[in-house]
Structures are given as C-alpha cells and as structure tokens.
Design a protein around this motif. Structure first.
Motif, PDB file in Angstrom:
ATOM      1  N   ASN A 160      99.837  70.420  52.594  1.00 21.82           N
ATOM      2  CA  ASN A 160     100.317  71.774  52.856  1.00 21.82           C
ATOM      3  C   ASN A 160     100.200  72.688  51.644  1.00 21.82           C
ATOM      4  OD1 ASN A 160     101.168  71.669  55.659  1.00 21.82           O
ATOM      5  ND2 ASN A 160     102.652  70.148  54.972  1.00 21.82           N
ATOM      6  N   TYR A 161      99.672  72.141  50.534  1.00 22.50           N
ATOM      7  CA  TYR A 161      99.505  72.916  49.302  1.00 22.50           C
ATOM      8  C   TYR A 161      98.147  72.602  48.701  1.00 22.50           C
ATOM      9  CZ  TYR A 161     104.457  73.354  50.106  1.00 22.50           C
ATOM     10  OH  TYR A 161     105.659  73.605  50.697  1.00 22.50           O
ATOM     11  N   GLY A 162      97.638  73.541  47.919  1.00 19.24           N
ATOM     12  CA  GLY A 162      96.330  73.315  47.327  1.00 19.24           C
ATOM     13  C   GLY A 162      96.083  74.177  46.108  1.00 19.24           C
ATOM     14  N   PHE A 163      95.009  73.818  45.410  1.00 23.81           N
ATOM     15  CA  PHE A 163      94.604  74.540  44.207  1.00 23.81           C
ATOM     16  C   PHE A 163      93.121  74.863  44.273  1.00 23.81           C
ATOM     17  CE2 PHE A 163      98.225  72.006  42.627  1.00 23.81           C
ATOM     18  CZ  PHE A 163      99.015  73.027  42.130  1.00 23.81           C
ATOM     19  N   LEU A 164      92.792  76.068  43.851  1.00 18.90           N
ATOM     20  CA  LEU A 164      91.403  76.509  43.726  1.00 18.90           C
ATOM     21  C   LEU A 164      91.120  76.774  42.253  1.00 18.90           C
ATOM     22  CD1 LEU A 164      88.688  77.607  44.915  1.00 18.90           C
ATOM     23  CD2 LEU A 164      89.817  79.853  45.023  1.00 18.90           C
ATOM     24  N   PHE A 165      90.082  76.129  41.738  1.00 16.00           N
ATOM     25  CA  PHE A 165      89.689  76.296  40.341  1.00 16.00           C
ATOM     26  C   PHE A 165      88.418  77.136  40.271  1.00 16.00           C
ATOM     27  CE2 PHE A 165      92.137  72.425  40.597  1.00 16.00           C
ATOM     28  CZ  PHE A 165      93.016  72.562  39.538  1.00 16.00           C
ATOM     29  N   SER A 166      88.410  78.086  39.341  1.00 17.86           N
ATOM     30  CA  SER A 166      87.235  78.919  39.104  1.00 17.86           C
ATOM     31  C   SER A 166      86.805  78.755  37.656  1.00 17.86           C
ATOM     32  CB  SER A 166      87.553  80.398  39.365  1.00 17.86           C
ATOM     33  OG  SER A 166      88.015  80.583  40.677  1.00 17.86           O
ATOM     34  N   LEU A 167      85.504  78.529  37.447  1.00 19.99           N
ATOM     35  CA  LEU A 167      84.954  78.333  36.104  1.00 19.99           C
ATOM     36  C   LEU A 167      83.952  79.442  35.811  1.00 19.99           C
ATOM     37  CD1 LEU A 167      86.090  75.467  36.857  1.00 19.99           C
ATOM     38  CD2 LEU A 167      84.264  74.525  35.437  1.00 19.99           C
ATOM     39  N   VAL A 168      84.164  80.121  34.702  1.00 21.96           N
ATOM     40  CA  VAL A 168      83.247  81.181  34.270  1.00 21.96           C
ATOM     41  C   VAL A 168      82.650  80.770  32.931  1.00 21.96           C
ATOM     42  CG1 VAL A 168      83.035  83.599  33.584  1.00 21.96           C
ATOM     43  CG2 VAL A 168      84.565  82.960  35.475  1.00 21.96           C
ATOM     44  N   LYS A 169      81.329  80.692  32.875  1.00 14.89           N
ATOM     45  CA  LYS A 169      80.651  80.242  31.657  1.00 14.89           C
ATOM     46  C   LYS A 169      80.690  81.327  30.586  1.00 14.89           C
ATOM     47  CE  LYS A 169      76.746  77.358  30.423  1.00 14.89           C
ATOM     48  NZ  LYS A 169      75.480  76.739  30.887  1.00 14.89           N
ATOM     49  N   VAL A 170      80.937  80.905  29.350  1.00 14.09           N
ATOM     50  CA  VAL A 170      80.979  81.819  28.203  1.00 14.09           C
ATOM     51  C   VAL A 170      80.151  81.226  27.064  1.00 14.09           C
ATOM     52  CG1 VAL A 170      83.215  82.813  28.794  1.00 14.09           C
ATOM     53  CG2 VAL A 170      83.124  80.782  27.334  1.00 14.09           C
ATOM     54  N   ASN A 171      79.781  82.075  26.116  1.00 18.08           N
ATOM     55  CA  ASN A 171      79.009  81.604  24.967  1.00 18.08           C
ATOM     56  C   ASN A 171      79.889  80.870  23.958  1.00 18.08           C
ATOM     57  OD1 ASN A 171      76.524  82.607  25.874  1.00 18.08           O
ATOM     58  ND2 ASN A 171      77.008  84.650  25.098  1.00 18.08           N
ATOM     59  N   GLU A 172      81.114  81.362  23.813  1.00 17.44           N
ATOM     60  CA  GLU A 172      82.041  80.730  22.878  1.00 17.44           C
ATOM     61  C   GLU A 172      83.469  81.053  23.301  1.00 17.44           C
ATOM     62  OE1 GLU A 172      82.427  83.873  19.254  1.00 17.44           O
ATOM     63  OE2 GLU A 172      80.551  82.745  19.328  1.00 17.44           O
ATOM     64  N   PHE A 173      84.405  80.247  22.799  1.00 18.50           N
ATOM     65  CA  PHE A 173      85.815  80.491  23.068  1.00 18.50           C
ATOM     66  C   PHE A 173      86.366  81.488  22.056  1.00 18.50           C
ATOM     67  CE2 PHE A 173      85.628  75.892  24.580  1.00 18.50           C
ATOM     68  CZ  PHE A 173      85.472  76.250  25.913  1.00 18.50           C
TER      69      PHE A 173
END
Length: 198
Positions: A160-173
């Motif tokens: 009844n619960y969930g998580f959606l993960f989104s990943l955005v690529k970057v050159n550096e942190f």
C-alpha cells in the motif's frame, strides 16, 4: 513484474556494488558488520555521502513497498497519492544500482548480490525480495525520492506504499545532503498516511 521490496529493518539504501567495494578496500574496512561500522565512524559516513558511495533512507516502517525507478518502469498511477519528495542526494554508479533493505548491511555478504534481485524465503515458505538491481550507466547522479500511498488500501500481499527514485546525471558533486538530518527529512510514508487519517 512489480518490484516489491520487503523491508525487514528500519530503512532502505542505494549503492553500486563496485563503488562500495572500492571504498571499503580504500578505507581498509574488513568487518562485514557495515551498518555498525558506518554508525560508529561518523566521518566515514559523511565521506560516503559526499562521494555518493552509499545512500540510506530511514527510518521507515518494516513493511513491503512498491519500488520504481523513473525512466525504467511506469511511474505510480492515479490509484496512488504522493505523500513526500526529497532530494538531492549524491550517488556514484558503476554499471548498476542496488535498492535494498538496510538490514542486509548488518552482515554484508557480497555473494547476495548476484543476478537482479536479493531474495529469501520465510519459515513458512513465502518468497520475499530484499533488494533489486537496476542497470544504470556509470557516472555521478543526484537522487530524488518520492513517497506514495495507495488511495484505497488493498489486502496483503499487495503493498500500500511505495517509493519512486529519480536519478539525474551530473559532471561533479557540489556539496552533499545528509538524509539522516531528521529535522529536514522524513521518509516514513506509511506514518504520514496514518497521520492524515486521524
């Protein structure tokens, strides 16, 4: 097939196996009790967050969650309501990302991470999944997490619960966020849902 993650502890985590292997070797960490090691060594924990080695999301209730990664499967539909969103957290990837129950870091066994999921059977023979692998190109990413609750609750074994993960690529942190800053972040989506009903 839906990815239903059985969380048997108080959180979930994201990591890339070659990345964490390399970090543990560099840090000369030989203990398999990684969770205890990370908790006792705060400076090491912060270095991991800064470099995107390991990303914990906790505390959350120990139940089943529907897990999704944006761009790899359909996102949550109209039968779900978004309850929270947090980001952005550093993650370094080499070829793939694991999303697992944090309990698997109590005693870390590299041999668990073969194939595309970590599974076990309960004493009464029910098959549960404690981790899923996603193919993700190598690089540095900023991770966002959204939490969802089903509008109309379904009976077990439906999550009844969930998580959606989104990943955005970057050159550096550029700096880092610590998901353990409880005054800023709350990931316990089932608790939020209960509060909204009272």
């Amino acid at each position: 097939m839906d990815k239903i993650l059985d969380v048997s502890d108080y959180g979930i985590c994201l990591f890339s196996l070659p990345v964490i292997d390399e970090f543990l070797k560099k840090e000369k960490v030989r203990s398999k009790k990684l969770l205890a090691n990370f908790q006792k060594n705060h400076d090491r924990y912060l270095r991991m967050l800064e470099s995107g080695i390991w990303l914990p999301f906790l505390p959350i209730d120990s139940i089943d969650y529907l897990i999704k990664m944006e761009g790899q499967e359909p996102i949550f539909g109209d039968e779900w309501k978004q309850k929270m969103e947090h980001g952005q957290f550093n993650l370094t990837v080499k070829d793939s990302v694991w999303i697992t129950s944090i309990s698997y870091f109590n005693i870390f066994d590299r041999s668990d991470y073969v194939g595309d999921k970590v599974s076990y059977r309960t004493l009464d023979g029910v098959l549960c999944h404690a981790g899923f692998r996603y193919d993700v190109p190598s690089g540095k990413y900023l991770v966002s997490i959204k939490g969802y609750a089903r509008k109309q609750k379904l009976d077990y074994p439906n999550p009844n619960y969930g998580f959606l993960f989104s990943l955005v690529k970057v050159n550096e942190f550029n700096g880092f966020n610590d998901p353990r800053e409880d005054e800023i972040y709350n990931f316990n989506v089932s608790s939020m849902d209960r509060k909204s009903l009272t």
